[in-house]
Design a protein around this motif. Sequence first.
Motif, mmCIF file in Angstrom:
data_model
loop_
_atom_site.group_PDB
_atom_site.id
_atom_site.type_symbol
_atom_site.label_atom_id
_atom_site.label_comp_id
_atom_site.label_asym_id
_atom_site.label_seq_id
_atom_site.Cartn_x
_atom_site.Cartn_y
_atom_site.Cartn_z
ATOM 1 N N ALA A 38 -8.437 5.152 0.933
ATOM 2 C CA ALA A 38 -7.173 5.243 0.209
ATOM 3 C C ALA A 38 -6.736 3.866 -0.281
ATOM 4 C CB ALA A 38 -6.093 5.841 1.102
ATOM 5 N N ASP A 39 -6.436 3.776 -1.550
ATOM 6 C CA ASP A 39 -5.873 2.545 -2.110
ATOM 7 C C ASP A 39 -4.361 2.529 -1.959
ATOM 8 O OD1 ASP A 39 -8.348 1.390 -3.501
ATOM 9 O OD2 ASP A 39 -8.275 3.419 -4.313
ATOM 10 N N ILE A 40 -3.751 3.698 -1.953
ATOM 11 C CA ILE A 40 -2.304 3.870 -1.867
ATOM 12 C C ILE A 40 -2.026 4.975 -0.859
ATOM 13 C CG2 ILE A 40 -0.213 4.525 -3.154
ATOM 14 C CD1 ILE A 40 -1.807 3.655 -5.718
ATOM 15 N N ILE A 41 -0.958 4.817 -0.068
ATOM 16 C CA ILE A 41 -0.597 5.829 0.919
ATOM 17 C C ILE A 41 0.869 6.217 0.722
ATOM 18 C CG2 ILE A 41 -0.417 6.410 3.372
ATOM 19 C CD1 ILE A 41 -2.471 4.149 3.894
ATOM 20 N N ILE A 42 1.093 7.489 0.463
ATOM 21 C CA ILE A 42 2.460 8.029 0.439
ATOM 22 C C ILE A 42 2.797 8.425 1.871
ATOM 23 C CG2 ILE A 42 3.959 9.835 -0.459
ATOM 24 C CD1 ILE A 42 1.989 10.067 -2.833
ATOM 25 N N THR A 43 3.851 7.833 2.423
ATOM 26 C CA THR A 43 4.152 8.092 3.831
ATOM 27 C C THR A 43 5.639 7.955 4.122
ATOM 28 O OG1 THR A 43 3.713 7.400 6.115
ATOM 29 C CG2 THR A 43 3.602 5.682 4.427
ATOM 30 N N TYR A 44 6.139 8.870 4.950
ATOM 31 C CA TYR A 44 7.520 8.809 5.424
ATOM 32 C C TYR A 44 7.699 7.679 6.429
ATOM 33 C CZ TYR A 44 7.377 13.390 3.256
ATOM 34 O OH TYR A 44 7.191 14.413 2.358
ATOM 35 N N PHE A 45 6.603 7.109 6.896
ATOM 36 C CA PHE A 45 6.648 5.961 7.805
ATOM 37 C C PHE A 45 6.736 4.637 7.052
ATOM 38 C CE2 PHE A 45 4.306 8.885 10.788
ATOM 39 C CZ PHE A 45 5.216 8.839 11.824
ATOM 40 N N ALA A 46 6.835 4.652 5.727
ATOM 41 C CA ALA A 46 6.699 3.423 4.939
ATOM 42 C C ALA A 46 7.666 2.331 5.392
ATOM 43 C CB ALA A 46 6.898 3.730 3.456
ATOM 44 N N LYS A 47 8.928 2.667 5.581
ATOM 45 C CA LYS A 47 9.898 1.630 5.974
ATOM 46 C C LYS A 47 9.583 1.076 7.359
ATOM 47 C CE LYS A 47 13.831 3.765 5.463
ATOM 48 N NZ LYS A 47 15.300 3.937 5.439
ATOM 49 N N ASP A 48 9.324 1.969 8.305
ATOM 50 C CA ASP A 48 8.990 1.515 9.658
ATOM 51 C C ASP A 48 7.728 0.666 9.653
ATOM 52 O OD1 ASP A 48 11.161 2.815 10.794
ATOM 53 O OD2 ASP A 48 10.031 4.635 11.237
ATOM 54 N N ILE B 115 8.233 -2.761 -0.230
ATOM 55 C CA ILE B 115 7.614 -1.517 -0.693
ATOM 56 C C ILE B 115 7.778 -1.462 -2.210
ATOM 57 C CG2 ILE B 115 7.755 1.007 -0.573
ATOM 58 C CD1 ILE B 115 8.899 0.560 2.320
ATOM 59 N N GLN B 116 6.700 -1.093 -2.897
ATOM 60 C CA GLN B 116 6.683 -1.212 -4.352
ATOM 61 C C GLN B 116 7.137 0.040 -5.096
ATOM 62 O OE1 GLN B 116 5.828 -4.209 -5.830
ATOM 63 N NE2 GLN B 116 5.831 -4.918 -3.718
ATOM 64 N N ALA B 117 7.200 1.199 -4.407
ATOM 65 C CA ALA B 117 7.460 2.446 -5.132
ATOM 66 C C ALA B 117 8.114 3.479 -4.238
ATOM 67 C CB ALA B 117 6.149 3.008 -5.699
ATOM 68 N N VAL B 118 8.918 4.343 -4.869
ATOM 69 C CA VAL B 118 9.463 5.519 -4.202
ATOM 70 C C VAL B 118 9.003 6.758 -4.956
ATOM 71 C CG1 VAL B 118 11.484 4.383 -3.220
ATOM 72 C CG2 VAL B 118 11.628 5.347 -5.532
ATOM 73 N N ASP C 237 0.809 -1.221 0.000
ATOM 74 C CA ASP C 237 0.000 0.000 0.000
ATOM 75 C C ASP C 237 0.846 1.276 0.000
ATOM 76 O OD1 ASP C 237 -2.360 -1.548 0.256
ATOM 77 O OD2 ASP C 237 -2.107 -1.633 2.430
ATOM 78 N N PHE C 238 2.156 1.168 0.247
ATOM 79 C CA PHE C 238 2.963 2.353 0.556
ATOM 80 C C PHE C 238 3.817 2.827 -0.616
ATOM 81 C CE2 PHE C 238 3.208 0.128 4.913
ATOM 82 C CZ PHE C 238 1.969 0.623 5.277
#
Length: 331
Positions: free
Chosen positions: A313-323, A73-76, A30-31
């Motif tokens: 939300a289908d996708i979430i852009i988040t700075y927490f993605a790695k954590d 994680i699938q995307a940056v 999702d991230f």
Amino acid sequence: MTFPTVRNRRLRASAALRSMVRETSLSANDFIYPLFVTEGTGVREEIASMPGVYHLSLDLLEEEIREVASLGIQAVLLFGVPDHKDELGSEAYGNNSIVQRATRKVKEWCPDLLVVADTCLCQYTSHGHCGVIRRDERTGRVDVDNDASLELLVKTAVSQAEAGADIIAPSNMMDGFVHAIRAGLDEAGFEHVPVMSYSVKYASAFYGPFRDAAHSTPQFGDRKTYQMDPANVREAVREAESDVAEGADMLMVKPALAYMDVIRLLKEQFDLPVVAYNVSAEYSMVKAAAMQGWLDERAIVLETLLGMKRAGADIIITYFAKDAARWLQQR
């Protein structure tokens, strides 16, 4: 029928049962993880207002990219921090500019990792606005020239696609930006590259730490003539309708936390994937409170991200993605 025949607690009796009937799930798929790439060498500089987020030079980017991919994680999402700015933001659309070079490197290291390119001018302009500045000689009023800005945004999008970006994400909020970029990409032979439109981007106080990170604070005025008024909801539907008609492939709401109602509205009104941007201040507030020991960071983050997903939300852009990806693996 009511109590005692109906007992809603029956389906909460064990972890296995709760898991079986859970309505909303969260996964690393999702991230999207945002990254700030910068000129120079040996640069790994923590952003003071965003603990755990860094400015990274290209020579230190590979380790970060491989870690992101290893977590599932699938995307940056790439943001550039150039060493040169001018009135027209020319570093945004140069073939050898920082985001374009970073994109080529990412696709070399991890070909399957999706690169989302932020398509805006604010990090690259000397004035910090998202387009070309014009002064009305009659009134003396200074504002962003919408249509002149579109030409530069198209150049930026095409140069990003040429560098290998998988998704173009225009964040400038100019009228007609999706139409212009879609036409420009198609004409350049990139009809297969989707547009993730920042369809509903509010003029929000939640962007403060990001402006520190991207060095994109406006040098005068504000962005209220092109970003949306936080009080408005019906306007969000109009913005999204315009983008759908112009060829957007995904619709974004930014920020996320204070705009859950807007996420839900777009999910109900449109068939396209909805993206929520869990923005910098939403990140920094949790980090600051966690550093004080005032809350359980892991629990708060996962609950917040789940709430965004539940809202639509289908996708979430988040700075927490790695954590968040690590925490989900540990469950």
